[in-house]
Design a protein around this motif. Structure first.
Motif, PDB file in Angstrom:
ATOM      1  N   TYR A   1       0.714  -1.440  -0.165  1.00 24.89           N
ATOM      2  CA  TYR A   1       0.509  -0.039  -0.246  1.00 24.89           C
ATOM      3  C   TYR A   1       0.824   1.325  -0.172  1.00 24.89           C
ATOM      4  O   TYR A   1       0.682   2.490  -0.223  1.00 24.89           O
ATOM      5  CB  TYR A   1      -0.930   0.031   1.394  1.00 24.89           C
ATOM      6  N   GLU A   2       1.877   1.697   1.267  1.00 26.02           N
ATOM      7  CA  GLU A   2       3.392   2.654   1.002  1.00 26.02           C
ATOM      8  C   GLU A   2       3.027   2.796  -0.651  1.00 26.02           C
ATOM      9  O   GLU A   2       4.099   4.234  -0.448  1.00 26.02           O
ATOM     10  CB  GLU A   2       3.804   2.256   1.916  1.00 26.02           C
ATOM     11  N   GLU A   3       3.490   1.273  -1.325  1.00 23.69           N
ATOM     12  CA  GLU A   3       4.473   1.250  -2.552  1.00 23.69           C
ATOM     13  C   GLU A   3       3.959   2.409  -3.296  1.00 23.69           C
ATOM     14  O   GLU A   3       4.243   3.042  -4.469  1.00 23.69           O
ATOM     15  CB  GLU A   3       4.781   0.185  -2.856  1.00 23.69           C
ATOM     16  N   GLU A   4       2.470   1.773  -3.371  1.00 26.30           N
ATOM     17  CA  GLU A   4       1.152   2.446  -4.246  1.00 26.30           C
ATOM     18  C   GLU A   4       1.202   4.109  -4.246  1.00 26.30           C
ATOM     19  O   GLU A   4       0.990   4.940  -5.085  1.00 26.30           O
ATOM     20  CB  GLU A   4       0.260   1.638  -4.240  1.00 26.30           C
ATOM     21  N   ARG A   5       1.663   4.559  -2.676  1.00 21.77           N
ATOM     22  CA  ARG A   5       0.961   5.439  -2.430  1.00 21.77           C
ATOM     23  C   ARG A   5       2.132   6.895  -3.346  1.00 21.77           C
ATOM     24  O   ARG A   5       1.726   7.602  -3.074  1.00 21.77           O
ATOM     25  CB  ARG A   5       0.774   5.623  -0.951  1.00 21.77           C
ATOM     26  N   PHE A   6       3.459   5.945  -2.838  1.00 30.46           N
ATOM     27  CA  PHE A   6       4.190   7.002  -2.633  1.00 30.46           C
ATOM     28  C   PHE A   6       4.253   7.396  -4.173  1.00 30.46           C
ATOM     29  O   PHE A   6       4.554   7.973  -4.866  1.00 30.46           O
ATOM     30  CB  PHE A   6       5.651   6.205  -2.152  1.00 30.46           C
ATOM     31  N   ALA A   7       4.509   5.695  -5.419  1.00 31.86           N
ATOM     32  CA  ALA A   7       4.247   6.056  -6.924  1.00 31.86           C
ATOM     33  C   ALA A   7       3.679   7.086  -7.359  1.00 31.86           C
ATOM     34  O   ALA A   7       3.565   7.594  -8.001  1.00 31.86           O
ATOM     35  CB  ALA A   7       4.214   3.941  -7.527  1.00 31.86           C
ATOM     36  N   ALA A   8       2.223   7.171  -6.630  1.00 33.78           N
ATOM     37  CA  ALA A   8       1.586   8.062  -7.841  1.00 33.78           C
ATOM     38  C   ALA A   8       1.604   9.392  -7.415  1.00 33.78           C
ATOM     39  O   ALA A   8       1.392   9.952  -7.946  1.00 33.78           O
ATOM     40  CB  ALA A   8      -0.074   7.772  -6.035  1.00 33.78           C
ATOM     41  N   ALA A   9       2.540   9.655  -5.635  1.00 33.68           N
ATOM     42  CA  ALA A   9       2.785  11.255  -5.903  1.00 33.68           C
ATOM     43  C   ALA A   9       4.127  11.432  -6.532  1.00 33.68           C
ATOM     44  O   ALA A   9       4.073  12.658  -6.772  1.00 33.68           O
ATOM     45  CB  ALA A   9       3.313  10.845  -4.149  1.00 33.68           C
ATOM     46  N   ASN A  10       4.845  10.603  -6.697  1.00 29.16           N
ATOM     47  CA  ASN A  10       5.761  10.283  -7.590  1.00 29.16           C
ATOM     48  C   ASN A  10       5.859  10.673  -9.032  1.00 29.16           C
ATOM     49  O   ASN A  10       6.384  11.347  -9.814  1.00 29.16           O
ATOM     50  CB  ASN A  10       7.085   9.046  -7.589  1.00 29.16           C
ATOM     51  N   ASP A  11       4.393   9.418  -9.274  1.00 28.13           N
ATOM     52  CA  ASP A  11       4.271   9.945 -10.629  1.00 28.13           C
ATOM     53  C   ASP A  11       3.494  11.452 -11.180  1.00 28.13           C
ATOM     54  O   ASP A  11       3.776  11.908 -12.201  1.00 28.13           O
ATOM     55  CB  ASP A  11       3.220   8.581 -11.053  1.00 28.13           C
ATOM     56  N   ALA A  12       2.989  11.845 -10.374  1.00 25.21           N
ATOM     57  CA  ALA A  12       2.213  13.067 -10.768  1.00 25.21           C
ATOM     58  C   ALA A  12       3.290  13.750 -10.272  1.00 25.21           C
ATOM     59  O   ALA A  12       3.700  14.833 -11.306  1.00 25.21           O
ATOM     60  CB  ALA A  12       1.307  13.534  -9.418  1.00 25.21           C
ATOM     61  N   LEU A  13       4.696  14.241  -9.623  1.00 26.11           N
ATOM     62  CA  LEU A  13       5.757  14.577  -9.982  1.00 26.11           C
ATOM     63  C   LEU A  13       6.054  15.189 -11.044  1.00 26.11           C
ATOM     64  O   LEU A  13       6.540  15.587 -11.456  1.00 26.11           O
ATOM     65  CB  LEU A  13       6.825  15.236  -8.323  1.00 26.11           C
ATOM     66  N   MET A  14       6.582  14.110 -11.570  1.00 24.72           N
ATOM     67  CA  MET A  14       6.485  13.331 -12.341  1.00 24.72           C
ATOM     68  C   MET A  14       6.480  14.109 -13.874  1.00 24.72           C
ATOM     69  O   MET A  14       7.093  14.575 -14.920  1.00 24.72           O
ATOM     70  CB  MET A  14       7.424  11.270 -12.413  1.00 24.72           C
ATOM     71  N   GLU A  15       4.881  14.010 -13.935  1.00 21.60           N
ATOM     72  CA  GLU A  15       4.244  14.298 -14.900  1.00 21.60           C
ATOM     73  C   GLU A  15       4.407  15.931 -15.499  1.00 21.60           C
ATOM     74  O   GLU A  15       4.342  16.488 -16.233  1.00 21.60           O
ATOM     75  CB  GLU A  15       2.910  13.653 -14.761  1.00 21.60           C
ATOM     76  N   ARG A  16       4.243  16.448 -13.719  1.00 17.00           N
ATOM     77  CA  ARG A  16       3.999  18.167 -14.272  1.00 17.00           C
ATOM     78  C   ARG A  16       5.554  18.491 -13.868  1.00 17.00           C
ATOM     79  O   ARG A  16       5.701  19.468 -15.141  1.00 17.00           O
ATOM     80  CB  ARG A  16       2.910  18.778 -12.236  1.00 17.00           C
ATOM     81  N   THR A  17       6.308  18.321 -13.611  1.00 17.32           N
ATOM     82  CA  THR A  17       7.595  18.257 -14.275  1.00 17.32           C
ATOM     83  C   THR A  17       8.188  18.464 -15.513  1.00 17.32           C
ATOM     84  O   THR A  17       8.577  18.764 -16.270  1.00 17.32           O
ATOM     85  CB  THR A  17       8.989  17.539 -13.560  1.00 17.32           C
ATOM     86  N   MET A  18       7.480  17.398 -16.138  1.00 14.29           N
ATOM     87  CA  MET A  18       7.748  16.633 -18.005  1.00 14.29           C
ATOM     88  C   MET A  18       7.254  17.313 -18.338  1.00 14.29           C
ATOM     89  O   MET A  18       7.778  18.290 -19.658  1.00 14.29           O
ATOM     90  CB  MET A  18       7.909  15.067 -17.740  1.00 14.29           C
TER      91      MET A  18
END
Length: 319
Positions: free
Chosen positions: A213-230
Motif C-alpha cells: 500500500y505504501e509503495e503504491e501511495r508513493f508511486a502515485a505521488a512520484n508519478d504526479a511529480l514526474m508528469e507535472r515536471t515533464m
C-alpha cells in the motif's frame, strides 16, 4: 517577493560590484563587432597587415579584459548568493521555532522541509542568474540591435523585426511556465510528505504488512511529480528551437540583403560582417532565456511560499 528579498540589503555593495563587472563585459562584447569590421575594411580589404595586427591586438586586449570582468562578476554573484541563502535559511529556521506544535502540523512538516531546502536553493539560483546573465542577456539584445543600426540601418531592420517576434514568444512561455512551476512545487511537497509519513510510521507499516500500500501511495505521488515536471520542461524547451529558427532566418536575410548592398556600393564587407556578428550575439543572448526562464519561473513560486512562511504570525509553543 519583497519579503524574501529584504535579506539582500547587507549585500548591496557586492551586488553593485557584480553589475559593474557585468556591464564592463557587456560593453566590450558590444564593441568587438566594430573592431572586427575595422579589421576587415582597413586590413583585409586594403591588404594592410599593420592594420590587421593593430586592430587585432586591440581586440585581444579587450577580450582579456572582458574575460577578467566575467570571472570577477561570477565570484561576486556567487558570494552574494551563498551569503543570502545563509541569511534566509537562518530567518526561516527562527520563524519555524516560534510556531506552536499545532501550527507546525497545520503547515505540514514536509512542506516546511521543502521550503527550507529546495525553495531556498531555487531563490538562490534566481539571485545568481540575476547578477550574472539575467540582466546582461536583455541588455545585449537591446544594445546589440541598436549597435547594428549604428553600423548599417537598413540591414539592422531585419533584426528589428525578428527580435520583437522572439520576445513575444518568450513572454508567453514565461507566463505559462510560472503557473506550472507552482503545481510542481505542490507535487514535490506531496512526495516529501509521503516519505516523511512512511519513515515516521515504519514500525506500524511492518507490523500491519502495509508495504504494498505504501509503495503504491508513493508511486502515485512520484508519478504526479514526474508528469507535472515533464509537462513544464517540454514547454520551456520549446524556447531554444523557436528562437534559433527565427534568428537564423534573420541572419540569412542579412546575408542576402548584405550582398545586394555590397554590390550597390552602399555597404562594406566589414559592415555586413559586423551586423551578422551582432545578430549572432543577439541569438546567443536570446537562447540564454531558456535558462533564465527556468531560473525565474520556478523561484517565483518558491519565493511566494517562503514569503508566506515568513509573514505567518509567530506563536508561543503550546498545544
Amino acid at each position: 517577493m519583497g519579503r524574501v528579498l529584504i535579506y539582500l540589503r547587507p549585500y548591496g555593495k557586492w551586488m553593485a560590484l557584480a553589475w559593474l563587472f557585468m556591464l564592463t563585459e557587456l560593453i566590450i562584447e558590444l564593441w568587438q563587432p566594430l573592431l572586427m569590421g575595422k579589421i576587415i575594411d582597413d586590413g583585409v580589404m586594403k591588404q594592410d597587415v599593420a592594420a590587421i595586427f593593430t586592430w587585432g591586438a586591440v581586440m585581444l586586449g579587450a577580450s582579456l579584459l572582458a574575460f577578467a570582468s566575467g570571472i570577477a562578476n561570477s565570484f561576486a554573484a556567487a558570494y552574494v548568493g551563498q551569503e543570502y541563502g545563509f541569511a534566509l535559511r537562518t530567518a526561516l529556521f527562527a520563524k519555524i521555532q516560534s510556531f506552536s506544535l499545532a501550527r507546525i502540523e497545520q503547515l505540514s512538516p514536509a512542506s516546511l522541509v521543502t521550503r527550507m531546502t529546495n525553495d531556498v536553493t531555487q531563490v538562490q539560483n534566481m539571485l545568481f542568474m540575476s547578477l550574472r546573465i539575467a540582466l546582461r542577456a536583455p541588455l545585449l539584445v537591446v544594445f546589440g540591435v541598436a549597435m547594428a543600426f549604428v553600423v548599417h540601418a537598413r540591414l539592422a531592420l531585419v533584426l528589428a523585426v525578428a527580435v520583437p517576434l522572439s520576445a513575444v514568444f518568450l513572454l508567453w512561455v514565461v507566463q505559462k511556465a510560472a503557473a506550472s512551476f507552482s503545481a510542481v512545487q505542490r507535487a514535490l511537497d506531496r512526495v516529501n510528505g509521503v516519505m516523511r509519513e512512511n519513515l515516521a510510521g515504519m514500525r506500524l507499516i511492518k507490523a500491519w504488512m502495509r508495504k504494498e500500500y505504501e509503495e503504491e501511495r508513493f508511486a502515485a505521488a512520484n508519478d504526479a511529480l514526474m508528469e507535472r515536471t515533464m509537462s513544464v520542461l517540454r514547454l520551456v524547451e520549446t524556447i531554444t528551437p523557436v528562437l534559433l529558427i527565427v534568428m537564423n532566418t534573420a541572419i540569412v536575410a542579412v546575408l542576402l540583403f548584405g550582398r545586394h548592398h555590397i554590390e550597390a556600393g552602399t555597404a562594406s564587407a566589414g559592415q555586413v560582417v559586423a551586423v551578422i556578428n551582432y545578430a549572432t550575439r543577439t541569438t546567443a543572448a536570446l537562447s540564454m532565456f531558456t535558462f533564465i526562464t527556468m531560473a525565474f519561473s520556478r523561484p517565483r513560486a518558491s519565493a511566494a511560499r517562503l514569503a508566506e512562511l515568513l509573514e505567518a504570525p509567530g506563536e508561543r509553543h503550546g498545544a
